[in-house]
Design a protein around this motif. Structure first.
Motif, mmCIF file in Angstrom:
data_model
loop_
_atom_site.group_PDB
_atom_site.id
_atom_site.type_symbol
_atom_site.label_atom_id
_atom_site.label_comp_id
_atom_site.label_asym_id
_atom_site.label_seq_id
_atom_site.Cartn_x
_atom_site.Cartn_y
_atom_site.Cartn_z
ATOM 1 N N ARG A 1 -2.043 1.401 -17.093
ATOM 2 C CA ARG A 1 -3.416 1.927 -17.144
ATOM 3 C C ARG A 1 -4.370 1.069 -16.315
ATOM 4 N NH1 ARG A 1 -3.634 6.461 -16.957
ATOM 5 N NH2 ARG A 1 -1.648 5.924 -16.015
ATOM 6 N N TYR A 2 -4.129 -0.230 -16.272
ATOM 7 C CA TYR A 2 -4.949 -1.122 -15.447
ATOM 8 C C TYR A 2 -4.831 -0.755 -13.968
ATOM 9 C CZ TYR A 2 -5.728 -5.270 -12.548
ATOM 10 O OH TYR A 2 -6.116 -6.123 -11.544
ATOM 11 N N ILE A 3 -3.607 -0.537 -13.504
ATOM 12 C CA ILE A 3 -3.401 -0.167 -12.094
ATOM 13 C C ILE A 3 -3.994 1.210 -11.823
ATOM 14 C CG2 ILE A 3 -1.701 0.253 -10.286
ATOM 15 C CD1 ILE A 3 -1.924 -2.654 -11.102
ATOM 16 N N ALA A 4 -3.795 2.159 -12.747
ATOM 17 C CA ALA A 4 -4.268 3.531 -12.533
ATOM 18 C C ALA A 4 -5.783 3.605 -12.451
ATOM 19 C CB ALA A 4 -3.764 4.430 -13.659
ATOM 20 N N ILE A 5 -6.487 2.821 -13.251
ATOM 21 C CA ILE A 5 -7.943 2.935 -13.329
ATOM 22 C C ILE A 5 -8.661 1.929 -12.442
ATOM 23 C CG2 ILE A 5 -9.909 2.727 -14.927
ATOM 24 C CD1 ILE A 5 -7.973 3.796 -17.108
ATOM 25 N N CYS A 6 -8.118 0.733 -12.328
ATOM 26 C CA CYS A 6 -8.790 -0.317 -11.537
ATOM 27 C C CYS A 6 -8.333 -0.352 -10.081
ATOM 28 C CB CYS A 6 -8.560 -1.685 -12.182
ATOM 29 S SG CYS A 6 -9.177 -1.804 -13.873
ATOM 30 N N LYS A 7 -7.120 0.098 -9.813
ATOM 31 C CA LYS A 7 -6.595 0.095 -8.444
ATOM 32 C C LYS A 7 -5.948 1.446 -8.137
ATOM 33 C CE LYS A 7 -5.629 -4.881 -8.728
ATOM 34 N NZ LYS A 7 -6.714 -5.316 -7.840
ATOM 35 N N PRO A 8 -6.707 2.531 -8.248
ATOM 36 C CA PRO A 8 -6.111 3.872 -8.121
ATOM 37 C C PRO A 8 -5.480 4.140 -6.759
ATOM 38 C CG PRO A 8 -8.512 3.982 -8.087
ATOM 39 C CD PRO A 8 -8.156 2.589 -8.483
ATOM 40 N N LEU A 9 -6.035 3.562 -5.691
ATOM 41 C CA LEU A 9 -5.494 3.814 -4.353
ATOM 42 C C LEU A 9 -4.139 3.148 -4.141
ATOM 43 C CD1 LEU A 9 -8.747 3.457 -2.187
ATOM 44 C CD2 LEU A 9 -7.675 5.542 -3.079
ATOM 45 N N ARG A 10 -3.847 2.124 -4.946
ATOM 46 C CA ARG A 10 -2.571 1.407 -4.810
ATOM 47 C C ARG A 10 -1.581 1.791 -5.908
ATOM 48 N NH1 ARG A 10 -3.460 -4.804 -4.605
ATOM 49 N NH2 ARG A 10 -1.227 -4.659 -4.134
ATOM 50 N N TYR A 11 -1.976 2.744 -6.753
ATOM 51 C CA TYR A 11 -1.150 3.074 -7.926
ATOM 52 C C TYR A 11 0.257 3.518 -7.524
ATOM 53 C CZ TYR A 11 0.258 5.237 -12.343
ATOM 54 O OH TYR A 11 0.931 5.559 -13.491
ATOM 55 N N ASN A 12 0.356 4.461 -6.597
ATOM 56 C CA ASN A 12 1.668 4.991 -6.228
ATOM 57 C C ASN A 12 2.539 3.969 -5.507
ATOM 58 O OD1 ASN A 12 1.219 7.551 -7.337
ATOM 59 N ND2 ASN A 12 0.183 8.264 -5.493
ATOM 60 N N SER A 13 1.911 3.030 -4.800
ATOM 61 C CA SER A 13 2.699 2.016 -4.105
ATOM 62 C C SER A 13 3.171 0.921 -5.067
ATOM 63 C CB SER A 13 1.878 1.383 -2.966
ATOM 64 O OG SER A 13 0.703 0.766 -3.474
ATOM 65 N N ILE A 14 2.320 0.544 -6.026
ATOM 66 C CA ILE A 14 2.717 -0.486 -7.001
ATOM 67 C C ILE A 14 3.703 0.076 -8.013
ATOM 68 C CG2 ILE A 14 1.908 -2.008 -8.849
ATOM 69 C CD1 ILE A 14 -0.724 -2.298 -7.328
ATOM 70 N N LEU A 15 3.375 1.239 -8.571
ATOM 71 C CA LEU A 15 4.251 1.868 -9.560
ATOM 72 C C LEU A 15 5.066 2.977 -8.910
ATOM 73 C CD1 LEU A 15 1.982 1.802 -12.714
ATOM 74 C CD2 LEU A 15 4.037 0.464 -12.280
ATOM 75 N N SER A 16 5.751 2.599 -7.836
ATOM 76 C CA SER A 16 6.734 3.474 -7.207
ATOM 77 C C SER A 16 7.938 3.566 -8.139
ATOM 78 C CB SER A 16 7.160 2.865 -5.867
ATOM 79 O OG SER A 16 7.753 1.593 -6.077
ATOM 80 N N PRO A 17 8.914 4.417 -7.826
ATOM 81 C CA PRO A 17 10.105 4.452 -8.684
ATOM 82 C C PRO A 17 10.715 3.077 -8.917
ATOM 83 C CG PRO A 17 10.126 6.314 -7.183
ATOM 84 C CD PRO A 17 8.941 5.469 -6.794
ATOM 85 N N PHE A 18 10.749 2.255 -7.866
ATOM 86 C CA PHE A 18 11.267 0.888 -8.029
ATOM 87 C C PHE A 18 10.359 0.067 -8.929
ATOM 88 C CE2 PHE A 18 11.229 -3.589 -6.754
ATOM 89 C CZ PHE A 18 12.562 -3.922 -6.957
ATOM 90 N N GLY A 19 9.040 0.199 -8.736
ATOM 91 C CA GLY A 19 8.087 -0.560 -9.542
ATOM 92 C C GLY A 19 8.155 -0.191 -11.012
#
Length: 312
Positions: free
Chosen positions: A119-137
């Motif tokens: 939720r922190y990545i989704a709300i605070c860093k939305p533009l990087r969400y898919n790259s950070i929480l990729s399938p590997f992430g």
């Protein structure tokens, strides 16, 4: 002189009047069936509904799975003991139950920390969400939550296994590490106690820090961002996790305090020891079903399809 422990252990039981045995068993069985059905429903929705095939729900998948492990490891054997009043357990099964219950208890804070990070990545860093929480992430986050917990608990039980056993009575109504250590004699258990306290402190401090950091950052982002939809998104996606976290802390504190008051009856103390394995697996799916819009929508969509199919 030490002696080898029997393969069959005696285990503590509730003091229940014979007339109350079957009503308590039926009520307990209904509670268990409800917990299993509701948690399996959450798992099935995440697996089958494409709208839930997102990192948030892949991580959430671990919570009902962990709840099923906890309540299944503890409750069926306890219900069986209440009915047959045998109050014995095989030593290997006792160790397995204790290991699974500790995995469950340790898994809750790690999973909640992983969900807070998402939720922190989704709300605070939305533009990087898919790259950070990729399938590997996502795989790395889930593996870290389960893997660290498994490694810590495994070492705890390896240390317990080295102790010489000379008693055969489990002091609780279920098996746990403390009860197994109480079977030991003639060996210094200082290292076991230090390690047990250390991993408890490590789990709690690490996971609470991650959650507090995540939610504080989310709160700051909501304050800085005046868009109402951002605030609404934060509230809807975080509220269920915060409720579960608070519930976990309250139940844990209540259980600890129950052992500090001498006036509590033995039955009440045993029941308090069960709370963490019973309340959360029952309430968690209700909380997520009510507070998570995507899960609620997917559930009612399936019900609607079922009604349409049955009416044809």
């Amino acid at each position: 002189m030490n002696q080898t422990i029997s393969s069959v252990l005696r285990i503590a039981s509730f003091d229940i009047h014979p007339s109350a045995v079957y009503p308590i068993f039926i009520m307990g069985l209904l509670v268990y069936c409800f917990s299993v059905l509701s948690n399996v429903t959450i798992l099935a929705l995440i697996v089958t509904q494409r709208s839930l095939h997102r990192p948030m729900f892949y991580i959430l998948f671990s919570l009902p799975l962990n709840d099923l492990i906890g309540i299944t490891a503890m409750f069926p054997r306890l219900l069986l003991d209440i009915v047959i009043m045998k109050n014995t357990v095989n030593y290997p099964l006792c160790v397995l139950q204790a290991f699974l219950l500790h995995m469950y208890g340790g898994g809750i804070p790690f999973i909640l920390a992983a969900m807070a990070f998402d939720r922190y990545i989704a709300i605070c860093k939305p533009l990087r969400y898919n790259s950070i929480l990729s399938p590997f992430g996502v795989t790395a986050v889930i593996s870290l939550a389960w893997g660290v917990n498994f490694a810590l608990i495994l070492v705890l039980f390896l240390l317990q296994a080295r102790a010489t056993k000379c008693r055969d009575f489990i002091m609780n109504v279920f098996c746990d590490n403390f009860s197994l250590l109480s079977l030991s004699c003639g060996k210094d258990l200082t290292i076991n106690n230090i390690y047990g306290l250390s991993i408890t402190a490590f789990m709690h401090i690490t996971t609470v820090t991650i959650q507090l950091f995540s939610y504080i950052q989310i709160l700051v982002t909501c304050i800085m961002n005046k868009q109402s939809d951002t605030k609404s998104k934060a509230l809807n996606t975080c509220l269920a996790q915060i409720i579960v976290f608070i519930l976990f802390e309250i139940v844990g504190l209540f259980t600890i305090l129950s052992y500090r008051f001498p006036n509590i009856t033995p039955n009440a103390r045993k029941a308090c020891g069960m709370l963490i394995f019973l309340i959360l697996p029952v309430l968690n799916p209700i909380i997520y079903g009510m507070k998570t819009k995507d899960i609620r929508t997917a559930f009612f969509r399936i019900l609607k399809k079922g009604k349409i199919s049955s009416s044809k």
